[in-house]
Enzyme design. Structure first.
Site, short mmCIF file in Angstrom:
data_model
loop_
_atom_site.label_atom_id
_atom_site.label_comp_id
_atom_site.label_asym_id
_atom_site.label_seq_id
_atom_site.Cartn_x
_atom_site.Cartn_y
_atom_site.Cartn_z
N SER A 102 54.66 34.31 40.35
CA SER A 102 54.80 35.75 40.48
C SER A 102 56.26 36.18 40.25
O SER A 102 56.80 35.94 39.17
CB SER A 102 54.26 36.18 41.85
N ASP A 240 43.32 38.00 38.35
CA ASP A 240 44.72 38.11 38.75
C ASP A 240 45.29 39.49 38.41
O ASP A 240 44.96 40.07 37.37
CB ASP A 240 45.52 37.04 37.98
N HIS A 267 45.39 36.14 42.39
CA HIS A 267 46.82 35.90 42.22
C HIS A 267 47.32 34.64 42.93
O HIS A 267 48.50 34.32 42.85
CB HIS A 267 47.59 37.13 42.72
#
Length: 293
Positions: A102, A240, A267
């Site tokens: 991320s 995601d 995610h």
């Protein structure tokens, strides 16, 4: 397995690190956690990678077990890039694999574009390499939410009440679909909230995953991904917020890259499909070490 931990002085304070080592003499992998202002806490299960190589975690300055200075000017990407370089030097990580997740991929990309030496490969897990593109993707994702939830999000953002309980509740609905689809949510994730620093997140990103107002809002390195020449793996979950479409696009811009989708994840594939995530990562890293890529 031996576990070593301590602190490294960096610009602005001291950063906590932890090394897991089973004595396998392979290039170590260092994990860059998400956020900004989160910690390694949710990703600690990846210490299982130490069966094949040393694994290094650290909590970025301002969160987790690291010092929490109050100087808000520290919360910018250039300083976090500098911090990462200082950690590598302090821990003598002359050769290393990087696994960013991320925001950790934002940091990894910005670091790679400084042309560092000794990086053998990079894994971009659920990447955010263009904040404008991320924001557009979340607009589309929000359209899959119930209309009443969409209305609450829009009203709170327009009124500037993104710290309200109504906004938090609506955000939770988004998170169930696009952040972590595990039901119920693992208890240990809730416990990890204490390690986060919401101030850093708000300054750098904004009030939520999909409302980008912070100093990263214009970050976009897509035009420079062609400069990353080391073996690279892009991964994301099918559901995601780092969408498969955008992740595959980033991969297409990176010369020596592979792309993988975890079909039952949002995610957090490293939690949602842990065994498969570890298998894919190990296979990639071993392939690089054995020069099969």
């Amino acid at each position: 397995m031996t576990v070593q931990e301590g602190f490294v002085p960096v610009t602005g304070g001291k950063v906590w690190y932890q090394i897991h080592d089973t004595g396998v003499n392979r290039t170590p992998v260092i994990v860059l956690h998400g956020g900004p202002g989160s910690s390694h806490y949710a990703m600690q299960g990846l210490r299982i990678l130490a069966e094949n190589r040393p694994v290094i975690f650290y909590d970025q300055l301002g969160c987790g077990k690291s010092e929490r200075p109050t100087n808000q000017s520290l919360w910018r990407i250039d300083r976090f890039v500098e911090e990462f370089a200082q950690i590598r030097k302090a821990l003598s990580l002359d050769e290393v694999h990087i696994l960013g997740h991320s925001w950790g991929t934002t940091l990894a990309a910005a670091y790679m574009l400084t042309n560092p030496t000794g990086v053998k490969s990079v894994i971009f897990s659920s990447p955010c390499l263009s904040a404008p593109r991320w924001a557009e993707d979340q607009k589309r994702n929000r359209e899959h939410l119930p209309e009443e939830v969409q209305a609450v999000l829009a009203e709170c953002e327009e009124a500037g009440t993104t710290d309200s309980e109504a906004y938090k509740k609506a955000t939770a609905e988004f998170n169930k679909r696009f952040v972590c689809r595990m039901d119920p949510m693992p208890e240990f994730l809730k416990e990890g909230a204490q390690y986060k620093n919401p101030e850093i997140y708000n300054i750098m990103w904004g009030p939520s995953e999909f409302h980008v107002t912070g100093n990263l809002k214009d970050f976009d390195c897509t035009s420079r991904l062609k400069e990353i020449s080391v073996p690279t793996l892009y991964t994301c979950g099918r559901f995601d917020e780092a969408t498969p479409e955008s992740t595959e696009y980033f991969s297409s811009l990176t010369p020596n890259s592979k792309f993988h989708v975890f079909e039952n994840s949002a995610h957090m594939p490293y939690l949602e499909e842990r065994e498969e995530f570890v298998r894919v990562v190990n296979e990639f890293l071993t392939g690089v070490d054995e020069s099969k890529l």
